[in-house]
Design a protein around this motif. Structure first.
Motif: not given
Length: 131
Positions: A39-41, A86-91, A98-101, A118-122
């Motif tokens: 969510v937030a580094f 290494i990650a997979g994008r969440v769609f 919205a929660f991340m933002g 940068r905009p949130p990138t789940p």
């Protein structure tokens, strides 16, 4: 140096093996109990500051959670020349972004961490690349 972050836990299931099948050679996969959507580094803050960030994020509204999502293919995250994860994008559910933002700004402020513009990138972090 410890890097802290706020994250949503992810329940491992049968999908994990197929997701890791496309992983780069040498991937150091996370233990299933360590899977998460960042969510937030927060970075190199004290434990007390990180806990303050977690508490603020925990209070953020999460309508409809838990969310059902789809995991995209695995991609490197971080510095393009030396990826750190290494990650997979969440769609599949815009409520995650919205929660991340909504949660990350207050979490950064509470922890005294610099915000990421940068905009949130789940994304679901599954492991670390080879060293």
């Amino acid at each position: 140096m410890a890097n802290w972050f706020v994250a949503l836990p992810v329940e491992a299931a049968d999908w994990l093996a197929s997701a890791l099948a496309g992983a780069p050679a040498g991937l150091r996969p996370f233990h299933p109990e360590d899977l998460h959507v960042t969510v937030a580094f927060l970075g190199d803050v004290s434990e007390a500051a990180a806990r303050a960030g977690w508490e603020v994020a925990r209070a953020a509204p999460a309508p409809g959670a838990p969310w059902a999502v789809t995991l995209g293919g695995l991609v490197p995250m971080g510095n393009p020349r030396a990826p750190s994860a290494i990650a997979g994008r969440v769609f599949g559910d815009d409520r995650v972004a919205a929660f991340m933002g909504a949660a990350r700004g207050p979490a950064w402020a509470a922890a005294g961490a610099p915000p990421d513009r940068r905009p949130p990138t789940p994304h679901l972090t599954v492991g670390r690349p080879p060293r």
